[in-house]
Design an enzyme around this catalytic site. Structure first.
Site, PDB file in Angstrom:
ATOM      1  N   SER A 186       0.837  -1.198   0.000  1.00 43.39           N
ATOM      2  CA  SER A 186       0.000   0.000   0.000  1.00 43.39           C
ATOM      3  C   SER A 186       0.880   1.259   0.000  1.00 43.39           C
ATOM      4  O   SER A 186       1.728   1.409  -0.874  1.00 43.39           O
ATOM      5  CB  SER A 186      -0.944  -0.061   1.206  1.00 43.39           C
ATOM      6  OG  SER A 186      -1.860   0.987   1.245  1.00 43.39           O
ATOM      7  N   ASP A 243      -8.992  -4.601  -5.608  1.00 45.50           N
ATOM      8  CA  ASP A 243      -8.421  -3.636  -4.675  1.00 45.50           C
ATOM      9  C   ASP A 243      -8.322  -2.278  -5.374  1.00 45.50           C
ATOM     10  O   ASP A 243      -7.690  -2.157  -6.424  1.00 45.50           O
ATOM     11  CB  ASP A 243      -7.036  -4.128  -4.243  1.00 45.50           C
ATOM     12  CG  ASP A 243      -6.310  -3.190  -3.283  1.00 45.50           C
ATOM     13  OD1 ASP A 243      -6.892  -2.154  -2.906  1.00 45.50           O
ATOM     14  OD2 ASP A 243      -5.162  -3.499  -2.921  1.00 45.50           O
TER      15      ASP A 243
END
Length: 290
Positions: A186, A243
């Protein structure tokens, strides 16, 4: 279908955004080149040899610096218990957690960065901080004029750049290793990509610098993506189903992914799934429902 042990290792502690709907700002339209080749299946042996170890390191970056230093964070640390942690820090605020270690199993110096809550990451990537800025000339001395990166990501990377660069240099000298592995998830994936770029520019060409990251948001413009392609022939960024994080910042703001995407197309409750290696930059095939 085959087992995805690295995904199971990550899912125990990383806030992955499985099957989240893509928000409007994540739509892939605008400038930049898009790959139009056919994805190829990724084998279990490739997962085991190239993705598992980086995923284990990325998982540990979510643990407290004290527990990482002592390798006392339970199952995450047990998976890497043969490493020697050289430095660890971060406050989970402006400076996400990170560590540098030596890994005798892979004969590598490892740099790993923590991510952040997906909602917070999406906010950072799309708020006022989405502005692109020139790369720091001190940290990235060979970045050509016109190579632009996300302002917030570069500021975050800059807060730990000096200690990471000095620790890696010292570790290479003391260990005798000639390889550096940089990983993260991330926000940590964005910082790790910038770290890998910095290290490639700052270290001798005899040192191999590899980067395998997970859930990577777009970091910079087309020129930055092309530079990453040229610096890292084996750069790998793993994306997971729907995602949304890899879809921000949006392409119409002149952001572009580098090549090297490995896309998880499906995972079942037993942890079995399928992965494909996507050709080129910006693979529309990985953003469509499976």
């Amino acid at each position: 279908m085959f087992a995805l042990p690295f995904l199971l290792a990550l899912s125990a502690s990383l806030p992955l955004a499985f099957a989240a709907p893509l928000p409007l700002f994540g739509i892939n339209f605008g400038s930049g080149s898009t790959a139009d080749g056919t994805p190829s299946a990724v084998s279990q042996s490739t997962v085991d040899s190239t993705l598992l170890r980086p995923a284990q390191f990325a998982r540990v970056a979510y643990c407290s610096p004290a527990s990482v230093t002592a390798l006392s964070c339970g199952a995450p640390c047990e998976a890497i218990n043969q490493v020697k942690v050289l430095t660890a820090g971060g406050d989970q605020g402006e400076t996400p957690r990170f560590y540098v270690a030596t890994d005798p199993q892979t004969q590598s110096v490892v740099v790993a960065h923590e991510g952040t809550d997906p909602d917070k990451l999406l906010s950072i990537a799309n708020d006022a901080e989405f502005a692109q800025v020139a790369m720091n000339a001190t940290l990235f001395p060979s970045a050509a004029k016109g190579t632009l990166v996300h302002d917030g990501f570069q500021k975050t990377q800059g807060r730990t750049a000096d200690i990471i660069l000095s620790t890696v240099k010292s570790a290479l000298s003391s260990s005798g290793f000639s390889r550096v592995l940089v990983t993260g998830h991330s926000l940590g994936a964005a910082v790790a990509t910038l770290d890998a770029t910095m290290l490639r520019m700052q270290l001798p060409s005899s040192v191999e610098v590899d980067s395998v990251v997970f859930g990577l948001p777009r970091v910079g413009n087309q020129q930055f993506a092309d530079m990453v392609d040229s610096l890292f022939p084996t750069f790998t960024h793993v994306t997971n189903q729907k995602d949304p994080v890899p879809s921000v910042p949006p392409r119409f703001l002149s952001y572009q992914h580098a090549s090297g995407e490995v896309h998880i197309t499906s995972v079942n409750s037993a942890g079995d799934g399928t992965l494909v290696a996507c050709p080129g930059q910006e693979n529309d095939v990985s953003r469509t429902p499976v």
